[in-house]
Design a protein around this motif. Structure first.
Motif, PDB file in Angstrom:
ATOM      1  N   THR A   1       0.857  -1.184   0.000  1.00 57.30           N
ATOM      2  CA  THR A   1       0.000   0.000   0.000  1.00 57.30           C
ATOM      3  C   THR A   1       0.895   1.236   0.000  1.00 57.30           C
TER       4      THR A   1
ATOM      5  N   THR B   1       1.249   5.375   0.151  1.00 55.31           N
ATOM      6  CA  THR B   1       0.614   6.628   0.562  1.00 55.31           C
ATOM      7  C   THR B   1       1.630   7.754   0.467  1.00 55.31           C
ATOM      8  N   SER B   2       1.112   8.990   0.427  1.00 53.18           N
ATOM      9  CA  SER B   2       1.958  10.184   0.354  1.00 53.18           C
ATOM     10  C   SER B   2       1.505  11.164   1.417  1.00 53.18           C
TER      11      SER B   2
ATOM     12  N   GLU C   1      -0.110  15.484  -1.746  1.00 50.96           N
ATOM     13  CA  GLU C   1      -0.237  15.164  -3.169  1.00 50.96           C
ATOM     14  C   GLU C   1      -0.065  16.393  -4.052  1.00 50.96           C
TER      15      GLU C   1
ATOM     16  N   LEU D   1       6.935   9.484   0.453  1.00 49.44           N
ATOM     17  CA  LEU D   1       6.096   8.355   0.082  1.00 49.44           C
ATOM     18  C   LEU D   1       6.340   7.216   1.074  1.00 49.44           C
TER      19      LEU D   1
ATOM     20  N   CYS E   1       5.554   3.071   1.796  1.00 45.95           N
ATOM     21  CA  CYS E   1       5.117   1.794   1.219  1.00 45.95           C
ATOM     22  C   CYS E   1       5.028   0.772   2.357  1.00 45.95           C
TER      23      CYS E   1
ATOM     24  N   GLN F   1       2.857   9.943 -11.616  1.00 45.63           N
ATOM     25  CA  GLN F   1       2.362   8.817 -10.841  1.00 45.63           C
ATOM     26  C   GLN F   1       3.527   7.995 -10.301  1.00 45.63           C
TER      27      GLN F   1
ATOM     28  N   TRP G   1       4.583   4.283  -8.033  1.00 40.31           N
ATOM     29  CA  TRP G   1       4.210   2.960  -7.543  1.00 40.31           C
ATOM     30  C   TRP G   1       5.331   2.454  -6.635  1.00 40.31           C
TER      31      TRP G   1
ATOM     32  N   VAL H   1       0.021   6.524  -6.826  1.00 42.44           N
ATOM     33  CA  VAL H   1      -0.253   7.793  -6.149  1.00 42.44           C
ATOM     34  C   VAL H   1       0.180   8.912  -7.096  1.00 42.44           C
ATOM     35  N   GLN H   2      -0.685   9.902  -7.275  1.00 44.65           N
ATOM     36  CA  GLN H   2      -0.402  11.029  -8.156  1.00 44.65           C
ATOM     37  C   GLN H   2       0.206  12.171  -7.345  1.00 44.65           C
TER      38      GLN H   2
END
Length: 452
Positions: free
Chosen positions: A193, A195-196, A199, A209, A211, A252, A254, A272-273
């Motif tokens: 998963t 997350t940031s 954004e 970021l 993970c 983006q 990953w 995540v953008q």
């Protein structure tokens, strides 16, 4: 005839050296001269075995203790002397310790079990699964190398209880069995998963970021634009920080995790953008028509935030890098202004965790008010002559308008001079002031005091 000493019994131990728990030791009682002895053994001074043979076998560590023997027979001599004491004290077998990495394991992953014995000697290792009579042997997926058992392409059938034991040719020939470890094989490929912490950012900010993945021991791989591209970086920790981002850092992202050799990968995360825009610019202007600012005047500065597409800024004002004011009003007004307000001013826009660029500095210099100097030409007059009054201000200062006054005895409602017994009244034709610094009285018909 001299008496003859009784035969003496002696005890010997086999094997010699360290005696290990779980083993059997042989004690032998030897008495010279005769062969028809009956042997009596004592342990810790308590009667024990009686045998016709010379030897007894004892199990360790339950029968540790001090042993003696003595012989008896029917004929003379009917008894031997008591042997000396032999101490039998066992030593625990070296302990085998089993570890496994990783655990739990996922389908297709490689798992390694390691067996170590608390001894500097060289050991071979026996591996067991679920039962001590179920030996794990070398196979296509099970590789035994030294103290390691490696299971490749783990499957559900590999799940279970494992233990190990050390073996060798010299004493001790085996170690104690190891602790039991439960190996768990999950029935799915793990996911990640991403997350940031933010954004939408502006250039010069940082973005972190994160993970996350279940279990431990992972490395993290970070991707931009396409998940099947070459990673932009690899980290041992679960976070990746982009410092001082530029517009080109947007896009983006990953992540996925991997561990082991060969590397076993998790699934890719959802993307995540990250949107990066140019940092807005603050422009500071001093709103005045004059190049010089004098004590007591009003000064207004304005801060305009250009670019970024944001509104509702909070404005921060600094004088010589010290904070002096903060408000949602883009204008900063100082009234009246003092010489202590002089300095180098900057402004900056703040919106949440976003900041604009700091503006270029604007220098504010506050001076004391200059003094007007009045002169008369000519100084000596005849009746009917004209006279010119000249009013001068500091020559470095421009843009002045001039007003002219005549002194009168104090009158209520008129401005007073420092000598409060006198007031001044405006000459009728200079009430609004003029850009001319000269005023002509023609003809000079009035004697009195004049002020400019």
């Amino acid at each position: 005839m001299l008496p003859t000493a009784l035969p003496r019994a002696t005890v010997s131990v086999s094997p010699l050296g360290l005696l290990y728990s779980g083993k059997t030791v042989t004690l032998q009682c030897d008495i010279p001269d005769y062969t028809d002895w009956t042997y009596h053994w004592s342990r810790n001074n308590q009667p024990g075995y009686t045998t016709h043979g010379k030897t007894i076998n004892i199990s360790l560590p339950d029968q540790d203790g001090q042993y003696q023997c003595v012989g008896t027979r029917r004929d003379r001599p009917q008894q031997s002397q008591l042997s000396g004491t032999v101490l039998i004290r066992s030593t625990a077998l070296p302990k085998a310790e089993l570890s496994v990495e990783p655990n739990p394991v996922f389908p297709g992953e490689t798992v390694t079990l390691t067996c170590s014995v608390e001894s500097d000697s060289i050991w071979n290792y026996q591996w067991y699964k679920d039962r001590t009579d179920n030996v794990v042997s070398q196979s296509v997926r099970h590789t035994i190398t030294g103290d390691n058992l490696s299971i490749s392409r783990a499957a559900e059938s590999d799940q279970g209880l494992y233990l190990c034991q050390g073996e060798r040719r010299s004493r001790p020939t085996s170690s104690q069995q190891s602790n039991v470890i439960t190996l768990t094989v999950n029935d799915y490929q793990p996911s990640t998963t991403l997350t940031s912490d933010k954004e939408d950012v502006i250039t010069g900010d940082s973005v972190t970021l994160t993970c996350t993945v279940e279990s431990s021991g992972w490395k993290f791989y970070w991707y931009r634009h396409r998940p099947d591209s070459t990673p932009v970086t690899t980290t041992s920790g679960y976070s990746y920080t982009l410092s001082w981002v530029s517009v080109s850092d947007g896009g983006q992202y990953w992540c996925r995790a991997g561990r082991g050799d060969p590397v076993y990968y998790t699934l890719y995360s959802d993307p995540v953008q990250i949107n990066v825009t140019e940092r807005p610019v603050a422009v500071l202007t001093l709103q005045t028509n004059w190049s010089q600012i004098f004590r007591g005047e009003t000064v207004t500065m304005r801060c305009d935030i250009q670019g970024g597409g944001y509104s509702d800024w909070q404005y921060e004002w600094h004088n010589d890098r010290k904070s002096v004011y903060s408000n949602t009003n883009p204008e900063y007004r100082i009234s009246p202004v003092y010489t202590s307000n002089s300095g180098s001013y900057t402004c900056q826009g703040v919106k949440g965790n976003k900041r604009s660029e700091t503006s270029d500095a604007v220098q504010l210099t506050v001076s004391y008010k200059p003094k007007a100097v009045l002169s008369v030409s000519p100084q000596w007059l005849n009746p009917g002559d004209s006279v010119t009054l000249s009013c001068e201000v500091d020559k470095t200062s421009t843009g002045w308008r001039f007003s002219w006054y005549r002194t009168v005895l104090y009158r209520a409602g008129l401005p007073s001079l420092s000598d409060s017994s006198y007031s001044v009244e405006t000459l009728s034709d200079s009430s609004t002031g003029t850009t001319e610094s000269f005023y002509t009285l023609s003809p000079a018909g009035h004697t009195g005091g004049y002020v400019c």
